[in-house]
Design a protein around this motif. Structure first.
Motif, PDB file in Angstrom:
ATOM      1  N   PHE A 167      -4.336 -21.625 -15.499  1.00 43.84           N
ATOM      2  CA  PHE A 167      -5.728 -22.051 -15.520  1.00 43.84           C
ATOM      3  C   PHE A 167      -6.523 -21.280 -14.479  1.00 43.84           C
ATOM      4  CE2 PHE A 167      -2.892 -25.648 -16.439  1.00 43.84           C
ATOM      5  CZ  PHE A 167      -3.222 -25.850 -17.775  1.00 43.84           C
ATOM      6  N   THR A 168      -7.809 -21.099 -14.732  1.00 45.42           N
ATOM      7  CA  THR A 168      -8.651 -20.458 -13.729  1.00 45.42           C
ATOM      8  C   THR A 168      -8.545 -21.220 -12.413  1.00 45.42           C
ATOM      9  OG1 THR A 168     -10.521 -21.699 -14.658  1.00 45.42           O
ATOM     10  CG2 THR A 168     -10.310 -19.379 -15.287  1.00 45.42           C
ATOM     11  N   GLY A 169      -8.622 -20.471 -11.321  1.00 45.33           N
ATOM     12  CA  GLY A 169      -8.393 -21.024  -9.995  1.00 45.33           C
ATOM     13  C   GLY A 169      -6.983 -20.797  -9.500  1.00 45.33           C
ATOM     14  N   ASP A 170      -6.076 -20.390 -10.398  1.00 49.68           N
ATOM     15  CA  ASP A 170      -4.700 -20.086 -10.006  1.00 49.68           C
ATOM     16  C   ASP A 170      -4.701 -18.899  -9.043  1.00 49.68           C
ATOM     17  OD1 ASP A 170      -2.007 -18.573 -10.399  1.00 49.68           O
ATOM     18  OD2 ASP A 170      -1.636 -20.524 -11.328  1.00 49.68           O
ATOM     19  N   PRO A 171      -3.858 -18.922  -7.994  1.00 53.93           N
ATOM     20  CA  PRO A 171      -3.870 -17.825  -7.019  1.00 53.93           C
ATOM     21  C   PRO A 171      -3.439 -16.477  -7.575  1.00 53.93           C
ATOM     22  CG  PRO A 171      -2.052 -19.350  -6.589  1.00 53.93           C
ATOM     23  CD  PRO A 171      -2.946 -20.010  -7.596  1.00 53.93           C
ATOM     24  N   ARG A 172      -2.895 -16.444  -8.803  1.00 57.15           N
ATOM     25  CA  ARG A 172      -2.515 -15.162  -9.392  1.00 57.15           C
ATOM     26  C   ARG A 172      -3.708 -14.386  -9.946  1.00 57.15           C
ATOM     27  NH1 ARG A 172       2.391 -17.900 -12.623  1.00 57.15           N
ATOM     28  NH2 ARG A 172       0.834 -19.570 -12.542  1.00 57.15           N
ATOM     29  N   PHE A 173      -4.854 -15.017 -10.070  1.00 55.08           N
ATOM     30  CA  PHE A 173      -6.053 -14.285 -10.481  1.00 55.08           C
ATOM     31  C   PHE A 173      -6.515 -13.368  -9.354  1.00 55.08           C
ATOM     32  CE2 PHE A 173      -6.474 -17.525 -13.745  1.00 55.08           C
ATOM     33  CZ  PHE A 173      -7.033 -16.818 -14.797  1.00 55.08           C
TER      34      PHE A 173
ATOM     35  N   LYS B   5     -12.945 -12.576  -0.966  1.00 56.09           N
ATOM     36  CA  LYS B   5     -11.793 -13.232  -1.579  1.00 56.09           C
ATOM     37  C   LYS B   5     -12.213 -13.926  -2.865  1.00 56.09           C
ATOM     38  CE  LYS B   5     -12.270 -17.658   0.884  1.00 56.09           C
ATOM     39  NZ  LYS B   5     -11.598 -18.614   1.806  1.00 56.09           N
ATOM     40  N   LEU B   6     -11.231 -14.315  -3.661  1.00 52.73           N
ATOM     41  CA  LEU B   6     -11.467 -15.132  -4.840  1.00 52.73           C
ATOM     42  C   LEU B   6     -11.919 -16.515  -4.391  1.00 52.73           C
ATOM     43  CD1 LEU B   6     -11.008 -15.427  -8.022  1.00 52.73           C
ATOM     44  CD2 LEU B   6      -8.828 -16.477  -7.386  1.00 52.73           C
ATOM     45  N   ALA B   7     -13.056 -16.970  -4.903  1.00 55.10           N
ATOM     46  CA  ALA B   7     -13.558 -18.308  -4.589  1.00 55.10           C
ATOM     47  C   ALA B   7     -13.047 -19.283  -5.640  1.00 55.10           C
ATOM     48  CB  ALA B   7     -15.078 -18.315  -4.565  1.00 55.10           C
ATOM     49  N   VAL B   8     -12.391 -20.357  -5.200  1.00 54.91           N
ATOM     50  CA  VAL B   8     -11.859 -21.379  -6.096  1.00 54.91           C
ATOM     51  C   VAL B   8     -12.629 -22.672  -5.850  1.00 54.91           C
ATOM     52  CG1 VAL B   8      -9.832 -22.693  -6.778  1.00 54.91           C
ATOM     53  CG2 VAL B   8      -9.598 -20.289  -6.114  1.00 54.91           C
ATOM     54  N   GLY B   9     -13.232 -23.194  -6.907  1.00 56.23           N
ATOM     55  CA  GLY B   9     -14.097 -24.353  -6.780  1.00 56.23           C
ATOM     56  C   GLY B   9     -13.504 -25.621  -7.349  1.00 56.23           C
ATOM     57  N   GLU B  10     -14.356 -26.470  -7.893  1.00 49.80           N
ATOM     58  CA  GLU B  10     -13.964 -27.809  -8.320  1.00 49.80           C
ATOM     59  C   GLU B  10     -13.200 -27.798  -9.639  1.00 49.80           C
ATOM     60  OE1 GLU B  10     -17.959 -29.205  -8.413  1.00 49.80           O
ATOM     61  OE2 GLU B  10     -18.109 -29.128 -10.596  1.00 49.80           O
TER      62      GLU B  10
ATOM     63  N   ALA C 160     -18.030 -35.358 -13.201  1.00 52.46           N
ATOM     64  CA  ALA C 160     -19.372 -35.337 -13.793  1.00 52.46           C
ATOM     65  C   ALA C 160     -20.460 -35.245 -12.737  1.00 52.46           C
ATOM     66  CB  ALA C 160     -19.579 -36.584 -14.645  1.00 52.46           C
ATOM     67  N   GLY C 161     -20.144 -35.590 -11.492  1.00 53.22           N
ATOM     68  CA  GLY C 161     -21.126 -35.518 -10.423  1.00 53.22           C
ATOM     69  C   GLY C 161     -20.992 -34.289  -9.559  1.00 53.22           C
ATOM     70  N   GLY C 162     -20.202 -33.315  -9.999  1.00 50.55           N
ATOM     71  CA  GLY C 162     -19.971 -32.123  -9.207  1.00 50.55           C
ATOM     72  C   GLY C 162     -21.035 -31.060  -9.413  1.00 50.55           C
ATOM     73  N   THR C 163     -20.728 -29.850  -8.969  1.00 51.07           N
ATOM     74  CA  THR C 163     -21.652 -28.728  -9.139  1.00 51.07           C
ATOM     75  C   THR C 163     -21.893 -28.434 -10.613  1.00 51.07           C
ATOM     76  OG1 THR C 163     -20.998 -27.728  -7.034  1.00 51.07           O
ATOM     77  CG2 THR C 163     -21.967 -26.264  -8.683  1.00 51.07           C
ATOM     78  N   PHE C 164     -20.818 -28.529 -11.425  1.00 54.51           N
ATOM     79  CA  PHE C 164     -20.901 -28.248 -12.858  1.00 54.51           C
ATOM     80  C   PHE C 164     -20.643 -29.523 -13.657  1.00 54.51           C
ATOM     81  CE2 PHE C 164     -19.332 -24.419 -10.743  1.00 54.51           C
ATOM     82  CZ  PHE C 164     -20.207 -23.453 -11.216  1.00 54.51           C
ATOM     83  N   PRO C 165     -21.264 -29.666 -14.832  1.00 56.38           N
ATOM     84  CA  PRO C 165     -20.899 -30.772 -15.716  1.00 56.38           C
ATOM     85  C   PRO C 165     -19.445 -30.628 -16.167  1.00 56.38           C
ATOM     86  CG  PRO C 165     -22.909 -29.673 -16.464  1.00 56.38           C
ATOM     87  CD  PRO C 165     -22.312 -28.805 -15.400  1.00 56.38           C
ATOM     88  N   ILE C 166     -18.831 -31.729 -16.588  1.00 58.33           N
ATOM     89  CA  ILE C 166     -17.518 -31.617 -17.212  1.00 58.33           C
ATOM     90  C   ILE C 166     -17.679 -30.799 -18.486  1.00 58.33           C
ATOM     91  CG2 ILE C 166     -15.656 -32.863 -18.350  1.00 58.33           C
ATOM     92  CD1 ILE C 166     -16.126 -35.156 -16.423  1.00 58.33           C
ATOM     93  N   THR C 167     -16.887 -29.739 -18.583  1.00 58.79           N
ATOM     94  CA  THR C 167     -16.973 -28.829 -19.723  1.00 58.79           C
ATOM     95  C   THR C 167     -15.998 -29.262 -20.808  1.00 58.79           C
ATOM     96  OG1 THR C 167     -17.644 -27.007 -18.293  1.00 58.79           O
ATOM     97  CG2 THR C 167     -16.681 -26.415 -20.413  1.00 58.79           C
ATOM     98  N   CYS C 168     -16.392 -29.103 -22.047  1.00 53.53           N
ATOM     99  CA  CYS C 168     -15.635 -29.476 -23.249  1.00 53.53           C
ATOM    100  C   CYS C 168     -14.125 -29.516 -23.021  1.00 53.53           C
ATOM    101  CB  CYS C 168     -15.957 -28.485 -24.360  1.00 53.53           C
ATOM    102  SG  CYS C 168     -15.179 -28.859 -25.949  1.00 53.53           S
ATOM    103  N   GLN C 169     -13.555 -30.717 -23.018  1.00 54.38           N
ATOM    104  CA  GLN C 169     -12.126 -30.898 -22.786  1.00 54.38           C
ATOM    105  C   GLN C 169     -11.384 -31.100 -24.107  1.00 54.38           C
ATOM    106  OE1 GLN C 169     -11.826 -34.152 -19.972  1.00 54.38           O
ATOM    107  NE2 GLN C 169     -12.226 -32.810 -18.228  1.00 54.38           N
ATOM    108  N   PRO C 170     -10.084 -30.790 -24.136  1.00 49.59           N
ATOM    109  CA  PRO C 170      -9.327 -30.939 -25.382  1.00 49.59           C
ATOM    110  C   PRO C 170      -9.075 -32.404 -25.721  1.00 49.59           C
ATOM    111  CG  PRO C 170      -7.878 -30.301 -23.585  1.00 49.59           C
ATOM    112  CD  PRO C 170      -9.271 -30.235 -23.042  1.00 49.59           C
ATOM    113  N   THR C 171      -8.883 -32.658 -27.005  1.00 50.82           N
ATOM    114  CA  THR C 171      -8.458 -33.966 -27.484  1.00 50.82           C
ATOM    115  C   THR C 171      -7.168 -33.771 -28.269  1.00 50.82           C
ATOM    116  OG1 THR C 171      -9.579 -33.860 -29.629  1.00 50.82           O
ATOM    117  CG2 THR C 171     -10.893 -34.587 -27.735  1.00 50.82           C
TER     118      THR C 171
END
Length: 267
Positions: free
Chosen positions: A132-138, A197-202, A207-218
């Motif tokens: 997933f994005t935010g992984d230290p391998r990016f 450096k690579l910036a890793v965020g939330e 839902a109250g963060g910098t970004f809205p919750i983005t389309c999640q899987p069902t």
């Protein structure tokens, strides 16, 4: 912002298996045989789900550049970044197994409008597991070429421009005052002399963060899992604040190129 993704190799080792069937044998001290963990063989196509605030293109290829390229387009509404269903907000790509051998790379190329927020979010899955994005391998490289305005602001850099910048990212042959001067990760420089450096965020769960919750899987639809994290580039320039809020200027040296080795999608 929208982004470009291409295939890259990072070369991280896989998890220990602990089983004799997939381990090699070496002679140890005193003639005893020792088990050595073997790197698992990565297999299957790479399934990608990504979005960006507020523009991206996607591609894959080798460490030297992109060979398969999908030109992106800047989102014009928030729904084109965050909303379900897939295709309205996040988008999907499938990289055939034949195009994803060891040594191949995924590339995400992003640019933005220098307004409000900026970031990249996604997940990358194949038979061995998901990353997933935010992984230290990016890794990320900041080119300093600004596409917030001008004739190509909607479609971003071309494949030829991106590949030329990948060459500079690999060699570190850029100006540190206007670029990252090479690849960096969450720990700092990967290429000698690189800055930031690579910036890793939330996480994609607030839902109250910098970004809205983005389309999640069902159970029946695709999306981006809650464990994915937003990421960007941090120039570490001492100005304070965070990497995910625009200052109205190109402080973060976009456009940016993110990369991940397909052989690292193992767990």
């Amino acid at each position: 912002m929208k982004l470009v993704v291409c295939c890259l190799a990072l070369g991280a080792c896989g998890p220990s298996s602990g089983g004799r069937g997939d381990a090699g044998m070496v002679d140890g001290a005193g003639g005893d045989a020792a088990l050595v963990d073997a790197r698992p063989n990565v297999s299957g196509p790479v399934n990608v789900v990504i979005t960006a605030d507020n523009a991206y293109s996607f591609g894959y290829g080798t460490a030297g550049g992109i060979t398969h390229f999908t030109q992106g387009r800047r989102a014009q509404t928030a729904g084109e970044i965050f909303n379900c269903p897939i295709g309205e907000g996040p988008e999907t790509y499938v990289i055939p197994e034949s195009d994803a051998p060891d040594g191949a790379y995924l590339y995400i190329v992003t640019w933005d409008d220098l307004s409000v927020t900026q970031g990249v979010l996604g997940q990358f899955t194949r038979d061995m597991g998901s990353v997933f994005t935010g992984d230290p391998r990016f890794e990320v490289c900041a080119t300093g070429i600004d596409y917030s305005g001008g004739a190509d602001a909607l479609v971003g850099p071309s494949q030829a421009v991106i590949n030329a910048e990948i060459g500079r990212c690999n060699s570190g042959a850029s100006d540190a005052s206007t670029t990252s001067k090479g690849w960096v990760n969450a720990a700092g420089p990967v290429v000698s002399g690189a800055v930031g450096k690579l910036a890793v965020g939330e996480l994609n769960d607030d839902a109250g963060g910098t970004f809205p919750i983005t389309c999640q899987p069902t159970s029946t639809t695709l999306g981006i899992t809650s464990t994915a994290k937003w990421m960007w580039y941090d120039p570490e320039d001492g100005q304070g604040g965070d990497a995910f809020h625009s200052t109205g200027a190109n402080r973060f040296k976009a456009f940016l190129i993110f990369r991940l080795g397909v052989s690292d999608i193992i767990f």
